[in-house]
Enzyme design. Structure first.
Site, PDB file in Angstrom:
ATOM      1  CB  CYS A 161      -0.965   0.131   1.206  1.00  0.00           C
ATOM      2  SG  CYS A 161      -2.340   1.273   0.731  1.00  0.00           S
ATOM      3  CB  CYS A 336      -3.799   3.368  -3.544  1.00  0.00           C
ATOM      4  SG  CYS A 336      -2.758   3.646  -2.195  1.00  0.00           S
TER       5      CYS A 336
END
Ligand code: FAD
Length: 404
Positions: A161, A336
């Site tokens: 991430c 994301c």
């Protein structure tokens, strides 16, 4: 030696989703999951814990609850891979054989690479949303601090991430802005890399956010040491070492291939499982597949990517069991959700090569602009989709996209 048609090593986001997908396609398939942890974590929720939006218990469930019915749970860590003999060695000396192996052990957070960090964490204003037990400390610090300097760091890629270090920073700034403290807090972002985000389409909205909060951007600035009691962080930059005093320090740790993978014949030079970018099959061992953060596919390491990879692996494992070539392919999708403020998200969704790849039509969510609906997606819709869709193999719900 016990033997199973399919052995999955790792019961995280990727491993459980893959098992569930396979069981739905082939009820009764003989699958074993090797997983030592008693708890399954929903790591994407930790950003929201650090931002005071989720409670910790929204991000964890007993592993027993997420194990798909009919799957054998081998409650042990894997200690080694022997792909020549189609065997996985287990902690404590046991072993398990397979017809097809799926590796899903995630990556490794290398906290120890930053001098002084491990001792400093959890005290003296040093925190990280990358650890379950520390995400609540991030939120406590955000509430406590009314003036001073807050530093947020990002290590070299690849990390899981890639937006999470920024998300922590923007949510903190959003809170300080609301409380009227932002003007008295000097916020700095120290990024070992050279760009705010790898996909250029999303950068303008992020730059606006940086300007709005008055954040000082430092590229090519890599955290190398932390002195907790002195509240000092040292960064390596092109022009030498720079030490900054802080009141709050949010660290994203450097990340590596899982040591179990790195030490095995399955690894590439960087310690990630060496797999085909589309089929997720090992480049040298046709009866081995991998997905999630342990693989060397060039996607963003996210649970969203694992969500798309799981059915591809499931289809291709079933094909391999039947002696056929892979039938499904993965396009590199990753996502994301960048929490630019409490209540708004820039929803980055992209595939291989940085190709923007939105799930919803632009009039609902324009991913390149902060969106309220995207916030509700992250805060309200994605957790139930994760627990009840992705982990249950309900692909019609979470993955309406065709394979190949
Ligand atoms: P993991 O979920 O980490 O699972 C690995 C599993 O392997 C674990 O259960 C572990 O116990 C097990 N294991 C480890 N060693 C062994 C061993 N020796 N033997 C057997 N089992 C072993 N993703 C998003 O999509 N959106 C987000 O907004 C997002 N935000 C994030 C924010 C943070 C702070 C973090 C930390 C992550 C975030 N992610 C996000 C990334 C996402 O959580 C990961 O990409 C995802 O969990 C990867 O799944 P995985 O199964 O590969 O690895």
């Amino acid at each position: 030696t016990a033997r199973h048609s399919v052995v999955i090593v790792g019961g995280g986001s990727a491993g459980i989703a893959t098992a569930a997908s396979m069981i739905r396609r082939r009820p009764g398939l003989d699958i074993a999951i090797v997983e030592p942890s008693a708890v399954h974590f929903y790591q994407p929720g930790w950003t929201m814990v650090g931002g005071g939006v989720f409670t910790l218990d929204q991000t964890a469930r007993p592993m027993a609850e997420v194990m798909p019915g009919g799957v054998k749970w081998i409650r042990s860590g894997a200690a080694g891979f022997d792909p020549e003999n189609k065997t996985v060695h287990l902690d404590g000396g046991g072993e398990v054989g397979y017809d097809v192996l799926v590796v899903a052990v995630g990556n490794r957070l290398a906290w120890e690479e930053i001098t002084g960090l491990e001792e400093a964490l959890g005290r003296n204003g040093v925190t990280s949303n990358y650890r379950y037990d520390l995400a609540p400390y991030t939120w406590r610090l955000v509430q406590q601090i009314k003036s001073g300097r807050a530093l947020f760091t990002q290590p070299p890629m690849p990390i899981k991430c890639a937006g999470a270090p920024q998300k922590a920073m923007y949510l903190s700034c959003s809170e300080w802005e609301k409380a009227g403290h932002l003007g008295s807090i000097e916020v700095e972002f120290h990024n070992a890399g050279s760009v705010l985000f790898g996909v250029p389409d999303y950068v303008p909205a992020l730059m606006e956010t940086v300007d709005r909060y008055g954040i000082g951007l430092n590229f090519g600035s890599n955290l190398v040491a932390v002195d907790g009691p002195a509240r000092e962080a040292t960064f390596r930059t092109e022009s030498g070492e720079v030490t900054r005093r802080f009141d709050m320090l949010h660290v994203c740790p450097p990340q590596k291939g899982h040591p179990l993978v790195a030490a095995s014949d399955l690894a590439d030079e960087a310690g990630y499982v060496d797999i085909d970018q589309a089929t997720m099959r090992h480049t040298r061992y046709p009866d081995v597949f991998a997905l999630g953060d342990c693989g060397n596919t060039a996607n963003a390491k996210t649970a969203a990517a694992a969500r798309k990879q799981a059915p591809v692996v499931a289809v291709n494992v079933l094909a391999a069991l039947a002696g056929r070539e892979p039938e499904a392919g993965y396009d590199g999708y990753g996502s994301c959700p960048l929490t630019v403020e409490r209540g708004k998200i820039v929803l980055a969704e992209f595939a291989y090569g940085g190709k923007v790849s939105p799930t919803l039509p632009k009039w609902l969510i324009n991913g390149t602009k902060p969106s309220r609906l995207a916030w509700h997606l992250k805060a309200d819709a994605l957790p139930p989709i994760y627990w009840h869709g992705m982990l249950k193999g309900r692909e019609w719900l979470v993955n309406p996209m065709p394979l190949y």
